[in-house]
Scaffold this motif. Structure first.
Motif, mmCIF file in Angstrom:
data_model
loop_
_atom_site.group_PDB
_atom_site.id
_atom_site.type_symbol
_atom_site.label_atom_id
_atom_site.label_comp_id
_atom_site.label_asym_id
_atom_site.label_seq_id
_atom_site.Cartn_x
_atom_site.Cartn_y
_atom_site.Cartn_z
ATOM 1 N N TYR A 56 -2.651 -5.319 4.893
ATOM 2 C CA TYR A 56 -1.403 -5.054 4.221
ATOM 3 C C TYR A 56 -0.384 -5.865 4.724
ATOM 4 C CZ TYR A 56 0.014 -2.583 8.263
ATOM 5 O OH TYR A 56 0.547 -2.049 9.537
ATOM 6 N N ILE A 110 3.411 -0.690 4.347
ATOM 7 C CA ILE A 110 2.718 0.506 3.862
ATOM 8 C C ILE A 110 3.991 1.561 3.722
ATOM 9 C CG2 ILE A 110 1.212 2.397 4.473
ATOM 10 C CD1 ILE A 110 -0.513 0.724 5.931
ATOM 11 N N VAL A 117 1.001 -1.102 -0.178
ATOM 12 C CA VAL A 117 -0.062 0.058 0.034
ATOM 13 C C VAL A 117 0.782 1.055 -0.072
ATOM 14 C CG1 VAL A 117 -2.064 1.255 1.099
ATOM 15 C CG2 VAL A 117 -1.970 -1.088 1.315
ATOM 16 N N SER A 171 -1.460 -1.121 -4.254
ATOM 17 C CA SER A 171 -2.632 -0.004 -3.985
ATOM 18 C C SER A 171 -1.977 1.262 -3.742
ATOM 19 C CB SER A 171 -3.458 -0.476 -3.018
ATOM 20 O OG SER A 171 -4.118 -1.637 -3.204
#
Length: 577
Positions: A320, A323, A223, A260
């Protein structure tokens, strides 16, 4: 032998004689073959006398602004001292490439001591962190990065005559819970190396036996929060790493990987031209990168990230594996403390004037991401501007009066030039009197003058927090310091509005040279001066050439180019080091 012994004794005496300049004369007498030694001392040395004390310039930071200043300042005129917690300069635009092994970390850094050794003067450097700026006593309080005593790290203070604050900014978390504990940032070389290790950790953990399909999938969900240039470039680099290199090493995991990008705005790369933003979104969709625009992150836990749709307020959770948080910058605590002390506590960023002088401080300058230029408003000085132009005190302005006053107005107030361009007029006379006003006899009262310029300040623009701005500010300030004594008696700046005479220097003006957005797959987008947009593989090669040429040394250029060649031939290194 006696002659040779005399020569040796004389040479030793000469080398250890007075520190004045010396001239050695060797005289060979052809007739007798004798050699004579003459030492001559000149009381007038080429070097400045120790009685003439040079002003002390202290530079905080070795980023783009600080390093650009150091490279261009004439350090023979000043006693330059540098304080920074890192002993190197870092080429930040290539940090996303370091995260995925396209470029090695040491290829984009240059030791500060190597940079300052190229200068003629003596520049002192201390690897330490600045804890407090004391503008009243003209001191900075610092703490060494290294323990020198049993009781901890050494603290010391440095006095200054001029202070250059160029310490950059920190990542902006917007006080979102869990961000500091669970997210990676991308501001330093250490951040890029941690991200690189974390990517490989995610693949190795997902490859372990006895994991369910969902557990493997969650660990391979990457992410990126923030759809700006850094976040987009990292997403593109990560996609290339996975699809060009890791797919061959982890073939069973390739279909489980998901990237993402979460952006609070409606589009990614919103600071670029709409054509570039649209192309980037279309390419990411083709590459399988999930774009979540219009989402705001509200919480981050150790396993999932919680976000809210901006339109309807619905809350969603997303598991996730890693990140990366890239949502802009915030002011460092040391700058916040300085702002409280000098009366800028109600501001978000340290304010300077157009000459980069910190408002409320004497002989303190701030450059780069740690400060912003507070452009003076036209309407604040509108009465003074009118009175200067109205030299005969008639209470009205004709076109001829305005023509004589045109010099320096647009330089002092750059929003004036932007506003005239917006109105599609060539100069101030056309703006005030219309296209036929130059030959007319129309006169403007002060109320008419105010009405014509009332919207000018709406075109005031703040400079972006980019390496390009910081580098130009460092170069500009160094040139000002080099000419400071000369311009004291011969100022070159625009006329003063609220005082007599001229400003000592021209105000800083940023010149935009363009910006790049690498999008992966050997494609990039560029926005260049003159509203020129370039997209595709040719732009990627332009990106290679520009970034190679912008390295601070030939050593860095060769290292970066060799890294790119190695990647083309052998691929990226997946070792976890």
């Amino acid at each position: 032998m006696k002659i040779l012994s005399f020569f040796e004794r004389s040479s030793r005496n000469f080398r250890h004689s007075s520190p004045y300049s010396k001239f050695l004369v060797l005289l060979a007498v052809s007739t007798g073959g004798g050699i004579g030694l003459v030492a001559y001392s000149d009381a007038k040395s080429d070097h400045p006398s120790s009685d003439t004390k040079k002003k002390k310039v202290v530079v905080l930071g070795t980023g783009w602004a600080g390093t650009s200043f150091l490279k261009d300042v004439d350090c023979t005129k000043y006693d330059v001292q540098v304080v920074s917690p890192r002993n190197y300069f870092m080429f930040t635009p290539l940090l996303p490439s370091v995260t995925c092994g396209s470029v090695e970390a040491r290829s984009i850094v240059e030791p500060v001591r190597r940079i300052i050794n190229k200068k003629n003067g003596d520049i002192k450097f201390w690897e330490a962190e600045c804890l407090k700026i004391d503008p009243k006593n003209k001191k900075v309080h610092c703490r060494s990065n290294h323990s020198v005593h049993v009781d901890g790290k050494k603290e010391f203070s440095v006095e200054y005559d001029y202070l250059i604050v160029a310490i950059g900014a920190r990542a902006n978390t917007f006080n979102t819970p869990g961000v500091t504990e669970h997210c990676h940032f991308l501001k330093e070389v250490d951040d890029a190396q941690r991200i690189r290790r974390s990517v490989m950790d995610c693949f190795e953990r997902a490859n372990l036996p006895d994991l369910s399909y969902e557990e493997r999938k969650n660990k391979l969900n990457f992410v990126i929060v923030g759809g700006g240039p850094t976040g987009v470039e990292f997403a593109a680099e990560l996609h290339d790493l996975i699809n060009e290199d890791l797919v061959r090493l982890y073939p069973a995991l390739h279909d489980l990987v998901k990237i993402s990008v979460i952006e609070a705005g409606d589009h990614i790369l919103s600071m670029f031209d709409k054509r570039i933003s649209s192309f980037a979104e279309e390419k990411f969709h083709r590459d399988g990168i999930d774009l979540k625009t219009g989402y705001m992150v509200v919480n981050v836990s150790d396993k999932e990230i919680t976000m809210k749709e901006m339109q309807n307020g619905k809350v969603h959770s997303l598991p996730y594996g890693m990140i990366v948080w890239s949502t802009g910058i915030a002011t460092r605590p040391i700058i916040l403390d300085l702002m409280k002390e000098i009366g800028q506590a109600n501001r978000r960023v340290l304010a300077t004037d157009e000459w980069l002088r910190v408002e409320g401080c004497e002989n303190v300058f701030a450059l780069g991401d740690c400060a912003t230029i507070q452009q003076r408003k036209v309407m604040e000085d509108i009465t003074a501007i009118f009175n200067i132009a109205d030299k005969d005190n008639s209470g009205t302005l004709t076109a001829d009066k305005v023509k004589k006053f045109l010099e320096g107005i647009c330089e002092r107030y750059p929003q004036m030039e932007i506003y005239m361009k917006h109105k599609q007029v060539s100069d101030l006379v056309d703006l005030l009197y219309g296209p036929n006003g130059k030959s007319g006899t129309k006169e403007l009262s002060i109320e008419d003058f105010k009405a014509a310029l009332t919207e000018v300040d709406s075109k005031t623009k703040f400079l972006p927090a980019t390496a390009q701005v910081a580098a130009q500010q460092g170069t500009y300030l160094a040139k000002c310091f080099n000419k400071m004594e000369e311009r004291e008696h011969d100022p070159e700046g625009p006329p003063r509005i609220r005082a007599t005479g001229r400003h000592r220097f021209h105000p800083f003006r940023y010149r935009h040279l363009g910006q790049f957005a690498p999008l992966g797959g050997e494609q990039a987008a560029a926005e260049l001066p003159g509203d020129w947009i370039s997209i595709g593989q040719s732009t990627q090669w332009l990106w290679y050439s520009v970034y190679a040429s912008k390295q601070v040394s030939w050593r860095n250029r060769m290292l970066v180019i060799s890294d790119w060649m190695r990647r083309f031939i052998f691929g990226r290194d997946s070792s976890r080091i």
